[in-house]
Design an enzyme around this catalytic site. Structure first.
Site, short mmCIF file in Angstrom:
data_model
loop_
_atom_site.label_atom_id
_atom_site.label_comp_id
_atom_site.label_asym_id
_atom_site.label_seq_id
_atom_site.Cartn_x
_atom_site.Cartn_y
_atom_site.Cartn_z
N TYR A 1 56.30 104.20 47.17
CA TYR A 1 56.92 103.28 48.13
C TYR A 1 57.42 102.00 47.46
O TYR A 1 58.42 101.43 47.89
CB TYR A 1 55.94 102.95 49.27
CG TYR A 1 55.83 104.07 50.27
CD1 TYR A 1 56.92 104.43 51.07
CD2 TYR A 1 54.65 104.77 50.43
CE1 TYR A 1 56.82 105.46 51.98
CE2 TYR A 1 54.53 105.81 51.34
CZ TYR A 1 55.63 106.15 52.12
OH TYR A 1 55.55 107.17 53.02
N GLU B 1 26.33 119.92 43.92
CA GLU B 1 27.54 120.38 44.61
C GLU B 1 27.66 119.85 46.03
O GLU B 1 28.68 119.31 46.41
CB GLU B 1 27.59 121.92 44.64
CG GLU B 1 28.78 122.46 45.46
CD GLU B 1 29.01 123.95 45.30
OE1 GLU B 1 28.42 124.56 44.39
OE2 GLU B 1 29.80 124.51 46.09
N ASP C 1 26.24 126.11 43.56
CA ASP C 1 26.02 127.46 44.08
C ASP C 1 26.16 128.49 42.96
O ASP C 1 26.93 128.30 42.02
CB ASP C 1 27.06 127.80 45.15
CG ASP C 1 26.81 127.03 46.46
OD1 ASP C 1 25.73 126.44 46.60
OD2 ASP C 1 27.72 127.05 47.31
#
Lengths: 377, 377
Positions: free
Chosen positions: A109, A205, A257
């Site tokens: 911008y 995680e 995981d």
């Protein structure tokens, strides 16, 4: 007294790093200007970005640029991009000198006031920013550009030393004192300093697991620093872990995981970086990271509940085994991934709750922490 | 002295709230047990969830349940769900009594030790948890269940009073003292207390804008509390804002993008809640919220750069005008959305950077803050 001097030295080092970038920007601009005066065609050089220009550096532990460069010469067709690159360099110089910051979107911008050199879309302006980043071989946070997204929470044995943005006075943030809350990592961590007597960093995680370990003060028992990554860690989070682990020579144990995403996306990216951003891996990778996540062997040993592998998981395992330089480098990882492939299952870190909500704190982590040498690399 | 007594009173109130839930759980279980002894068929009642059982309560300002109930009677076909519901109630009771917490996912895995009553998939266990939540007419954080995801950062004139999870001793977290970082809201905020002399809360859509306002100490100049929502705010973030604004009677100004997503998803959800979770809106809605985001009129007045509306935006505007009880209630919002529709554009909050990176701090926010009465409702 010694500490004060050391800290001053460090501050000096940070200032030098910043002013070095400004100096580089000025030199590059000067060269172009002098070239023009001598009627030479102006050019800008930056390294080629992509896997073709990358090696896996075993010692340093990340994908590294080989050194091929591309040269952008000012021609009729490149005049706009050329001007935009110089304007972007100028914006960066102003940011560093005024100690301000801008996101990629803000930079886009700001360009709306660059007249003919304004960007028509943000992807265009992002590309030019990436070029400038690669050109000066720094991460864009060192250019004053900060990521759009934050992310990464800290609790435990760590004092972060920051500055009051107003007065420049030192601010000491004690991460043992936030109750059930946490310290949220700022967008740019380049100037932070650290004090700690922790033994390791535990990068987690999920926010839920982090909250459990905070709630039960795990960091106090284990003498460590807890970091919530909330999935794939943001740039700021990765850089924070890297700087902290380097500065204090701390091992980083990554608790994710037991699935191809946790291993191949979260852990791998944190440890060695990613293929398509090789020019910045050296700032963001965490070579001291080791895998403390759920392993395929854990699933068997702890009799953990699992989910079947999804198609996308199966594809990811194949892809990791075949194409990933990091996995291809480590036999142990190939073995683990092949075991997962045979077992046809994945396992979430919350699966430990089958044996009681705090089994993870009372049994799993203490048992694992007896043998960090056995962690997957 | 007076303060201490007030604080004790408050702590008492929180304890009461918690033990009230435990009492309710025990009563419900007792009733079932007594019923069985009398050979009556056991049943559980909970309100019907969905838009059909909802009214828009103008005074309170959120979607409210009308009161239709569904009754689950223990039969051969419902025996498993019935048992699971009772087990889930028991888990909640244990969590509250041991001051522990569990995520939805952890609750699912805990069930793996419930023998025949174990859940086969997490969506099943989530549904039962939602039933229990609705049955006792509380939000699930009051049952000891915490969200999987965290989110929401705070900086500025606020002291959060929490407890040391270990010792139970009071912990005071001063949000003016995080340098360029921030205080990260914990997963459950039910027991937090607040001290502040701020004039308002500014809830911000993007982390980048938040970081700018923190970097330049906007909260000091404006005497306010800054909250980064990072898109649609999480449950913890919404509940935090609600409890803080209620407790301290603070107006909440919401600074988001001028697009159908910022208005219809982020702002609307924060202020009045959502349709498909009506039984908990009363805990999560923030009736004191007003819209300080980019308005269609701002786009014109400030000559801001825009993007064309996407198809999904156009669809969303139509949907809001036609179906949303909140928008249908407020003529001003209908007018604003129709203007956006006519202009065919959307505008990001970073667009203000066209006039300089800190135009938002030096001009836009101060000008707006002169007339909070004119903010969209």
């Amino acid at each position: 007294m010694r500490k004060t001097r050391m800290m001053k030295k460090k501050e000096k080092k940070i200032e030098n790093k910043m002013s070095k970038v400004v100096k580089q920007i000025k030199e590059t601009a000067q060269n172009i200007y002098q070239g023009i005066l001598k009627k030479k065609q102006p050019e800008l050089q930056s390294p080629i970005r992509g896997l073709s220009n990358v090696t896996y550096n075993e010692k340093d532990g990340y994908f590294e640029l080989k050194g091929s460069m591309k040269t952008r010469t000012l021609t009729a067709s490149s005049v706009k991009t050329f001007a935009q690159t110089l304007k972007m360099m100028n914006l960066s110089k102003n940011l560093i000198e005024s100690e301000d910051i801008a996101t990629k979107r803000e930079a886009y911008y700001v360009s709306k006031n660059w007249g003919e050199a304004r960007f028509m879309s943000q992807p265009d302006s992002d590309t030019v920013m990436d070029d400038v980043e690669a050109m000066f071989m720094v991460n864009r946070e060192q250019l004053g550009f900060i990521p759009e997204e934050k992310g990464g929470d800290i609790a435990g044995r760590l004092v972060v030393v920051d500055k009051n943005p107003d007065t420049g006075k030192e601010v000491r943030i004690d991460c043992t004192k936030f109750g059930s809350g946490a310290y949220s990592i700022p967008s740019s961590v380049e100037e932070l300093k650290f004090e700690t007597d922790a033994k390791f960093i535990l990068a987690i995680e999920t926010a839920g697991m982090f909250q459990r370990l905070v709630k039960h003060n795990y960091w106090k028992k284990a003498n460590c620093i807890l970091i919530s990554m909330g999935g794939v860690p943001t740039r700021a989070c990765r850089r924070f872990i890297r700087r902290l682990s380097d500065d204090k020579k701390l091992p980083v144990y990554v608790f994710v995981d037991g699935d191809p995403y946790g291993i191949g996306s979260i852990y791998r990216t944190l440890k060695v970086g990613s293929g398509n951003a090789a020019h910045i891996n050296k700032f963001f990778c965490v070579p001291r990271a080791r895998y403390l996540g759920i392993t395929p062997q854990d699933i068997i040993d702890y009799k953990l509940p699992t989910h079947p592998l999804k198609d996308v998981d199966i594809k990811k395992i194949k892809d990791l085994l075949k194409n990933d330089p990091f996995i291809k480098h480590h036999k142990e990882w190939q073995k683990a991934l092949k075991l997962l492939q045979t077992m046809k299952v994945r396992c979430e870190q919350q699966a430990l709750a089958k044996w009681g909500l705090n089994y993870v704190i009372d049994k799993y982590l203490p048992q694992k922490m007896k043998n960090p040498d056995k962690f997957l690399p």
